[in-house]
Design a protein around this motif. Sequence first.
Motif, PDB file in Angstrom:
ATOM      1  N   PHE A   2       0.835  -1.208   0.000  1.00 15.67           N
ATOM      2  CA  PHE A   2       0.000   0.000   0.000  1.00 15.67           C
ATOM      3  C   PHE A   2       0.870   1.259   0.000  1.00 15.67           C
ATOM      4  CE2 PHE A   2      -2.601   3.303   1.983  1.00 15.67           C
ATOM      5  CZ  PHE A   2      -3.808   3.148   1.320  1.00 15.67           C
ATOM      6  N   ALA A   3       2.064   1.153   0.639  1.00 18.32           N
ATOM      7  CA  ALA A   3       2.942   2.317   0.755  1.00 18.32           C
ATOM      8  C   ALA A   3       3.860   2.502  -0.444  1.00 18.32           C
ATOM      9  CB  ALA A   3       3.783   2.194   2.030  1.00 18.32           C
ATOM     10  N   LEU A   4       3.819   1.600  -1.413  1.00 13.86           N
ATOM     11  CA  LEU A   4       4.684   1.742  -2.585  1.00 13.86           C
ATOM     12  C   LEU A   4       4.372   3.040  -3.324  1.00 13.86           C
ATOM     13  CD1 LEU A   4       4.729  -1.874  -4.111  1.00 13.86           C
ATOM     14  CD2 LEU A   4       6.623  -0.667  -3.014  1.00 13.86           C
ATOM     15  N   PRO A   5       5.407   3.752  -3.791  1.00 16.41           N
ATOM     16  CA  PRO A   5       5.150   4.998  -4.522  1.00 16.41           C
ATOM     17  C   PRO A   5       4.533   4.721  -5.894  1.00 16.41           C
ATOM     18  CG  PRO A   5       7.485   4.447  -4.590  1.00 16.41           C
ATOM     19  CD  PRO A   5       6.844   3.458  -3.655  1.00 16.41           C
ATOM     20  N   GLY A   6       3.832   5.722  -6.399  1.00 15.53           N
ATOM     21  CA  GLY A   6       3.227   5.590  -7.717  1.00 15.53           C
ATOM     22  C   GLY A   6       1.786   5.137  -7.653  1.00 15.53           C
ATOM     23  N   ASP A   7       1.111   5.301  -8.765  1.00 11.87           N
ATOM     24  CA  ASP A   7      -0.298   4.924  -8.895  1.00 11.87           C
ATOM     25  C   ASP A   7      -0.397   3.757  -9.873  1.00 11.87           C
ATOM     26  OD1 ASP A   7      -2.996   4.677  -9.105  1.00 11.87           O
ATOM     27  OD2 ASP A   7      -3.374   6.710  -9.833  1.00 11.87           O
ATOM     28  N   ASN A  66       9.153 -15.400  -9.901  1.00  9.05           N
ATOM     29  CA  ASN A  66       9.091 -14.511 -11.056  1.00  9.05           C
ATOM     30  C   ASN A  66       7.751 -13.789 -11.113  1.00  9.05           C
ATOM     31  OD1 ASN A  66      10.068 -13.292 -13.370  1.00  9.05           O
ATOM     32  ND2 ASN A  66      10.713 -15.202 -14.296  1.00  9.05           N
ATOM     33  N   THR A  67       6.678 -14.508 -10.837  1.00 11.13           N
ATOM     34  CA  THR A  67       5.349 -13.890 -10.814  1.00 11.13           C
ATOM     35  C   THR A  67       5.254 -12.823  -9.738  1.00 11.13           C
ATOM     36  OG1 THR A  67       4.369 -15.974 -11.583  1.00 11.13           O
ATOM     37  CG2 THR A  67       2.881 -14.366 -10.614  1.00 11.13           C
ATOM     38  N   LEU A  68       5.817 -13.096  -8.571  1.00  8.82           N
ATOM     39  CA  LEU A  68       5.810 -12.122  -7.483  1.00  8.82           C
ATOM     40  C   LEU A  68       6.603 -10.877  -7.858  1.00  8.82           C
ATOM     41  CD1 LEU A  68       5.060 -11.446  -4.547  1.00  8.82           C
ATOM     42  CD2 LEU A  68       7.132 -12.649  -3.831  1.00  8.82           C
ATOM     43  N   TYR A  69       7.737 -11.063  -8.498  1.00 11.54           N
ATOM     44  CA  TYR A  69       8.565  -9.926  -8.920  1.00 11.54           C
ATOM     45  C   TYR A  69       7.814  -9.043  -9.913  1.00 11.54           C
ATOM     46  CZ  TYR A  69      12.375  -7.422 -11.238  1.00 11.54           C
ATOM     47  OH  TYR A  69      13.174  -6.460 -11.784  1.00 11.54           O
ATOM     48  N   GLN A  70       7.172  -9.653 -10.901  1.00 13.73           N
ATOM     49  CA  GLN A  70       6.417  -8.887 -11.887  1.00 13.73           C
ATOM     50  C   GLN A  70       5.235  -8.173 -11.241  1.00 13.73           C
ATOM     51  OE1 GLN A  70       7.389  -8.379 -14.925  1.00 13.73           O
ATOM     52  NE2 GLN A  70       9.088  -9.835 -14.928  1.00 13.73           N
ATOM     53  N   ALA A  71       4.594  -8.820 -10.264  1.00 10.78           N
ATOM     54  CA  ALA A  71       3.448  -8.203  -9.587  1.00 10.78           C
ATOM     55  C   ALA A  71       3.882  -6.980  -8.784  1.00 10.78           C
ATOM     56  CB  ALA A  71       2.771  -9.221  -8.678  1.00 10.78           C
ATOM     57  N   ILE A  72       5.059  -7.049  -8.174  1.00 14.47           N
ATOM     58  CA  ILE A  72       5.573  -5.897  -7.422  1.00 14.47           C
ATOM     59  C   ILE A  72       5.841  -4.733  -8.365  1.00 14.47           C
ATOM     60  CG2 ILE A  72       7.512  -5.056  -6.049  1.00 14.47           C
ATOM     61  CD1 ILE A  72       7.726  -7.844  -4.842  1.00 14.47           C
ATOM     62  N   LEU A  73       6.420  -5.018  -9.537  1.00 12.94           N
ATOM     63  CA  LEU A  73       6.700  -3.962 -10.504  1.00 12.94           C
ATOM     64  C   LEU A  73       5.413  -3.295 -10.983  1.00 12.94           C
ATOM     65  CD1 LEU A  73       9.527  -5.506 -12.738  1.00 12.94           C
ATOM     66  CD2 LEU A  73       9.755  -3.905 -10.831  1.00 12.94           C
ATOM     67  N   ARG A  74       4.349  -4.084 -11.151  1.00 13.22           N
ATOM     68  CA  ARG A  74       3.086  -3.529 -11.638  1.00 13.22           C
ATOM     69  C   ARG A  74       2.239  -2.933 -10.524  1.00 13.22           C
ATOM     70  NH1 ARG A  74       3.089  -8.537 -14.490  1.00 13.22           N
ATOM     71  NH2 ARG A  74       1.566  -9.327 -12.993  1.00 13.22           N
ATOM     72  N   GLY A  75       2.657  -3.134  -9.270  1.00 16.96           N
ATOM     73  CA  GLY A  75       1.893  -2.604  -8.153  1.00 16.96           C
ATOM     74  C   GLY A  75       0.605  -3.353  -7.891  1.00 16.96           C
ATOM     75  N   GLU A  76       0.546  -4.639  -8.255  1.00 20.37           N
ATOM     76  CA  GLU A  76      -0.662  -5.445  -8.029  1.00 20.37           C
ATOM     77  C   GLU A  76      -0.641  -5.995  -6.607  1.00 20.37           C
ATOM     78  OE1 GLU A  76      -2.491  -7.743 -10.985  1.00 20.37           O
ATOM     79  OE2 GLU A  76      -0.995  -7.294 -12.512  1.00 20.37           O
ATOM     80  N   GLY A  77      -1.159  -5.186  -5.684  1.00 19.27           N
ATOM     81  CA  GLY A  77      -1.104  -5.551  -4.276  1.00 19.27           C
ATOM     82  C   GLY A  77      -1.814  -6.850  -3.956  1.00 19.27           C
TER      83      GLY A  77
END
Length: 308
Positions: free
Chosen positions: A28-33, A262-273
């Motif tokens: 939730f605290a990750l920067p960006g929208d 790998n899926t978790l890494y991509q989800a973090i980049l996309r901000g899919e909480g």
Amino acid sequence: MGKYLLRRVLQMIPVVLGTTLLIYALVFALPGDPVAAMFGDKPVNQAVAAQIRSEYNLDKPFFVQYLLFLKNALTLNFGKTFAGQPVISVIGRAFPVTIRLALMAFVFEGVFGILFGIVSGLTKGKWSDQIILVISLLLISVPTFVTGFILQYLFGVKWHILPATAGASPGFIDLLMPAIVLGSVSMASIIRLTRTEISTNLSEDYVRTARAKGLSNFQVTVRHILRNSLIPVVTYLGADIGGLMGGAMITERIFNIQGVGNTLYQAILRGEGTLVVSIVTIMVMIFVVCSLLVDLLYAVLDPRIRYA
């Protein structure tokens, strides 16, 4: 035994809730929208963006989002990704690959870690012990991504012994080198743990008593030394299953394995909480269940714990 099991199960509940709350707060605290990122370089349509935020509950306060996630998670309904796919389907495709990788790494570290640990413990101070200690120290000291890149270059690119990358549908050979990389650090720890336990038990009174009764060195080693020395090792191995699942992210990125990491890494980049917290929640559950099974095994082996 029943009270001990109930106590351990009750202890799992705050651990799982606390972990999911912490991960949800970090996401939730990750920067960006994340909604604005979905539009890329195109202008953001405010009406569409508002509809997306409402659909994924992103317009609600943090604790409301978290409580809604817990409510849906109880029925294994983790929602949908930003691409419209059910989260449970994405996880279902990724987890089998990571489980195979973790099991292969588990077998590798268990077999070779115990074998080399026994040799090192029984030959303490000799040249074989020194070589094994140096190798284990190197494996512990060198980061996993360095070991991965070195093996990938040597065995995959230069010598063409094993595939350099795993691909979309990896088989046993494709996962062999990643499993070695993933299990190398734990194998080194098992080597040193086994060596320490065997070295300690060699000087115990019950070993001298067994030899005084006329038992051969082989009988003393198998019946007494190994049986007592491997209890902590088995405990470590059981708890490490969950750790292997969590540590697969770096290995999967190096070898392009389409697994949980790998899926978790991509989800973090996309901000899919939702996807991030869902994956972490399942991984925490696996780790906690493995730890519980190890505790039960230890309770069976040690009556002092069983009747505590």
